[in-house]
Design a protein around this motif. Sequence first.
Motif, PDB file in Angstrom:
ATOM      1  N   GLY A 111       0.735  -1.106  -0.108  1.00 58.21           N
ATOM      2  CA  GLY A 111      -0.075   0.149  -0.107  1.00 58.21           C
ATOM      3  C   GLY A 111       0.763   1.102  -0.039  1.00 58.21           C
ATOM      4  N   SER A 112       0.177   2.574  -0.037  1.00 54.98           N
ATOM      5  CA  SER A 112       0.925   3.615   0.125  1.00 54.98           C
ATOM      6  C   SER A 112       1.950   3.714   1.107  1.00 54.98           C
ATOM      7  CB  SER A 112       0.070   4.585  -0.222  1.00 54.98           C
ATOM      8  OG  SER A 112      -0.823   4.843   0.776  1.00 54.98           O
ATOM      9  N   ASN A 113       1.475   3.372   2.386  1.00 54.98           N
ATOM     10  CA  ASN A 113       2.360   3.578   3.453  1.00 54.98           C
ATOM     11  C   ASN A 113       3.328   2.512   3.709  1.00 54.98           C
ATOM     12  OD1 ASN A 113      -0.350   4.998   5.165  1.00 54.98           O
ATOM     13  ND2 ASN A 113       1.516   6.270   4.232  1.00 54.98           N
ATOM     14  N   ASP A 114       3.495   1.911   2.557  1.00 53.49           N
ATOM     15  CA  ASP A 114       4.803   0.898   2.541  1.00 53.49           C
ATOM     16  C   ASP A 114       5.851   1.445   1.836  1.00 53.49           C
ATOM     17  OD1 ASP A 114       3.977  -1.596   3.716  1.00 53.49           O
ATOM     18  OD2 ASP A 114       2.481  -1.897   2.064  1.00 53.49           O
ATOM     19  N   TYR A 115       5.331   2.438   0.956  1.00 52.35           N
ATOM     20  CA  TYR A 115       6.388   3.262   0.197  1.00 52.35           C
ATOM     21  C   TYR A 115       6.880   4.455   0.849  1.00 52.35           C
ATOM     22  CZ  TYR A 115       5.238   0.119  -3.601  1.00 52.35           C
ATOM     23  OH  TYR A 115       4.961  -0.852  -4.716  1.00 52.35           O
ATOM     24  N   LEU A 116       5.600   5.197   1.453  1.00 52.45           N
ATOM     25  CA  LEU A 116       5.958   6.700   1.972  1.00 52.45           C
ATOM     26  C   LEU A 116       5.279   6.788   3.100  1.00 52.45           C
ATOM     27  CD1 LEU A 116       4.608   8.756  -0.971  1.00 52.45           C
ATOM     28  CD2 LEU A 116       6.989   8.291  -0.687  1.00 52.45           C
ATOM     29  N   ALA A 117       6.357   7.467   4.200  1.00 49.24           N
ATOM     30  CA  ALA A 117       5.833   7.535   5.637  1.00 49.24           C
ATOM     31  C   ALA A 117       4.555   8.311   5.559  1.00 49.24           C
ATOM     32  CB  ALA A 117       7.041   8.347   6.446  1.00 49.24           C
ATOM     33  N   PRO A 118       3.848   8.167   6.647  1.00 49.62           N
ATOM     34  CA  PRO A 118       2.347   8.915   6.912  1.00 49.62           C
ATOM     35  C   PRO A 118       2.715  10.339   7.132  1.00 49.62           C
ATOM     36  CG  PRO A 118       2.927   7.418   8.601  1.00 49.62           C
ATOM     37  CD  PRO A 118       3.853   7.116   7.812  1.00 49.62           C
ATOM     38  N   ASP A 180      -0.440  -0.527  -5.252  1.00 48.35           N
ATOM     39  CA  ASP A 180      -1.381   0.451  -4.931  1.00 48.35           C
ATOM     40  C   ASP A 180      -2.131   1.198  -5.809  1.00 48.35           C
ATOM     41  OD1 ASP A 180      -2.466   1.772  -2.739  1.00 48.35           O
ATOM     42  OD2 ASP A 180      -0.940   3.306  -2.956  1.00 48.35           O
ATOM     43  N   ALA A 181      -3.459   1.103  -6.040  1.00 43.43           N
ATOM     44  CA  ALA A 181      -4.196   1.811  -6.731  1.00 43.43           C
ATOM     45  C   ALA A 181      -4.298   3.296  -6.061  1.00 43.43           C
ATOM     46  CB  ALA A 181      -5.631   1.059  -6.836  1.00 43.43           C
ATOM     47  N   HIS A 182      -4.353   3.307  -4.741  1.00 43.42           N
ATOM     48  CA  HIS A 182      -4.799   4.607  -4.184  1.00 43.42           C
ATOM     49  C   HIS A 182      -3.891   5.842  -4.557  1.00 43.42           C
ATOM     50  CE1 HIS A 182      -6.979   6.888  -1.369  1.00 43.42           C
ATOM     51  NE2 HIS A 182      -5.891   7.423  -0.654  1.00 43.42           N
ATOM     52  N   HIS A 183      -2.460   5.417  -4.909  1.00 37.83           N
ATOM     53  CA  HIS A 183      -1.361   6.330  -5.287  1.00 37.83           C
ATOM     54  C   HIS A 183      -1.127   6.023  -6.882  1.00 37.83           C
ATOM     55  CE1 HIS A 183       0.065   8.162  -1.199  1.00 37.83           C
ATOM     56  NE2 HIS A 183      -1.093   8.169  -1.399  1.00 37.83           N
ATOM     57  N   HIS A 184      -1.976   5.350  -7.598  1.00 37.70           N
ATOM     58  CA  HIS A 184      -1.852   5.407  -8.904  1.00 37.70           C
ATOM     59  C   HIS A 184      -0.735   4.624  -9.179  1.00 37.70           C
ATOM     60  CE1 HIS A 184      -5.184   8.225  -8.823  1.00 37.70           C
ATOM     61  NE2 HIS A 184      -4.390   9.010  -8.527  1.00 37.70           N
ATOM     62  N   ARG A 185      -0.167   3.587  -8.724  1.00 38.75           N
ATOM     63  CA  ARG A 185       0.686   2.437  -8.863  1.00 38.75           C
ATOM     64  C   ARG A 185       0.353   1.292  -9.728  1.00 38.75           C
ATOM     65  NH1 ARG A 185       5.691   3.441  -5.958  1.00 38.75           N
ATOM     66  NH2 ARG A 185       5.648   5.334  -4.514  1.00 38.75           N
ATOM     67  N   ASP A 186      -0.889   1.206  -9.762  1.00 36.24           N
ATOM     68  CA  ASP A 186      -1.377  -0.218 -10.115  1.00 36.24           C
ATOM     69  C   ASP A 186      -1.444  -0.305 -11.727  1.00 36.24           C
ATOM     70  OD1 ASP A 186      -3.542   1.945 -10.054  1.00 36.24           O
ATOM     71  OD2 ASP A 186      -4.671   0.610 -10.948  1.00 36.24           O
ATOM     72  N   HIS A 187      -1.054  -1.431 -12.371  1.00 35.68           N
ATOM     73  CA  HIS A 187      -1.016  -1.513 -13.814  1.00 35.68           C
ATOM     74  C   HIS A 187      -1.834  -3.206 -13.959  1.00 35.68           C
ATOM     75  CE1 HIS A 187       1.903   1.317 -12.936  1.00 35.68           C
ATOM     76  NE2 HIS A 187       1.808   1.883 -14.228  1.00 35.68           N
ATOM     77  N   TYR A 188      -3.017  -3.146 -13.983  1.00 35.81           N
ATOM     78  CA  TYR A 188      -3.575  -4.369 -13.864  1.00 35.81           C
ATOM     79  C   TYR A 188      -3.342  -5.103 -15.132  1.00 35.81           C
ATOM     80  CZ  TYR A 188      -7.040  -8.254 -13.847  1.00 35.81           C
ATOM     81  OH  TYR A 188      -7.502  -9.466 -13.855  1.00 35.81           O
ATOM     82  N   GLU A 189      -3.266  -4.124 -16.516  1.00 36.63           N
ATOM     83  CA  GLU A 189      -2.771  -4.752 -17.740  1.00 36.63           C
ATOM     84  C   GLU A 189      -1.710  -5.859 -17.624  1.00 36.63           C
ATOM     85  OE1 GLU A 189      -0.827  -0.874 -17.400  1.00 36.63           O
ATOM     86  OE2 GLU A 189      -2.664  -1.681 -16.866  1.00 36.63           O
ATOM     87  N   LYS A 190      -0.957  -5.814 -16.737  1.00 37.11           N
ATOM     88  CA  LYS A 190       0.238  -6.442 -16.603  1.00 37.11           C
ATOM     89  C   LYS A 190      -0.108  -8.324 -16.213  1.00 37.11           C
ATOM     90  CE  LYS A 190       3.696  -2.991 -15.802  1.00 37.11           C
ATOM     91  NZ  LYS A 190       4.952  -2.603 -14.709  1.00 37.11           N
ATOM     92  N   VAL A 191      -1.220  -8.172 -15.572  1.00 42.53           N
ATOM     93  CA  VAL A 191      -1.592  -9.579 -15.082  1.00 42.53           C
ATOM     94  C   VAL A 191      -2.663  -9.776 -15.763  1.00 42.53           C
ATOM     95  CG1 VAL A 191      -0.112  -9.243 -12.983  1.00 42.53           C
ATOM     96  CG2 VAL A 191      -2.631  -8.339 -12.948  1.00 42.53           C
ATOM     97  N   ALA A 192      -3.539  -8.969 -16.481  1.00 39.33           N
ATOM     98  CA  ALA A 192      -4.674  -9.300 -17.095  1.00 39.33           C
ATOM     99  C   ALA A 192      -4.772 -10.734 -17.861  1.00 39.33           C
ATOM    100  CB  ALA A 192      -5.318  -8.155 -18.000  1.00 39.33           C
ATOM    101  N   GLY A 193      -6.312 -11.289 -17.912  1.00 40.86           N
ATOM    102  CA  GLY A 193      -6.266 -12.224 -18.984  1.00 40.86           C
ATOM    103  C   GLY A 193      -7.132 -13.337 -18.144  1.00 40.86           C
TER     104      GLY A 193
END
Length: 300
Positions: A111-118, A180-193
């Motif tokens: 999630g976003s708080n694995d990447y950035l401090a709150p 994390d989709a909340h901070h727009h890091r998601d790329h579902y197309e990489k696993v879609a199918g």
Amino acid sequence: MKTWVKAAAGMVGLGLSGLTYGVVEAHRFVVRHLEVPVLKPGSSLLRVLHVSDFHALARQKDKRQFIRGLADLEPDLVIDTGDNFCSADSLQPLLDDMAGLLERPGAFVFGSNDYLAPSFTNPFTYLLRGRSRAPEKPVPELPHEQLRQAFTSAGWLDLNDKSGTLEVEGHRLAFRGTDDAHHHRDHYEKVAGPADGEASLNIGVTHAPYLKILDAMIGDGMDIVFAGHTHGGQVCLPVKGAIITNCDLDTDRVKGLSQHSSGGRTGWLHVSAGVGSSPYAPYRTFCRPEVTLLTLVPRS
């Protein structure tokens, strides 16, 4: 005393009482137990521990004790849906506390708080918007690559825009996840199918349960999707429940087990209310911090 003064004093008193209760509630950790009829007929049971949103700090002794005790549940599989820690010096204590869980098969996303401090967010603005936003000013980056290395070294699947399989208790489990989709890091197309037709179960994993991801995963044939992020609404009201979800999911499904339909398919969704919260908002009301042990059973 004038009436308006009495009313104002009453409101202040009520607010302080609510805040006090909320701080107490944030330490009332609980393990939820659910049964999900999702496996193929004739399959053996599978016990899945869903953990999320620890938001761990080294000083949180009661939370740390709760996390250490989770290994005693002896799950067959652990799914971690992110927001694990809040500061760099919390990483090693968290890994120490999770040592027993890391001996089990597992899969994770961040999630976003694995990447950035709150960072501090005005709670009134947050309630009005209905969701938090990415920080406008630079904030410290957390040692997320060390966390990733610790999890993958233990054999856990990294599902941040990735897919993979695990053999667990005689079950072939096919996973796909997003960052994390909340901070727009998601790329579902990489696993879609299409789903894996040879798997005992197809599992989607994401941190924030945005509808675009749920629609895509269920539409592709995932049997069950795991998510966190919402904190169960965190500040809930009696009877009404959650006010906001911190994403575009409806408040009726802000936590717990429900179903989701997309593309002519219907699958299960489990959203964890999580264990912690931001250190800038260390309270919960009518929403106890939780993990969930889901027993997956055959469909009738």
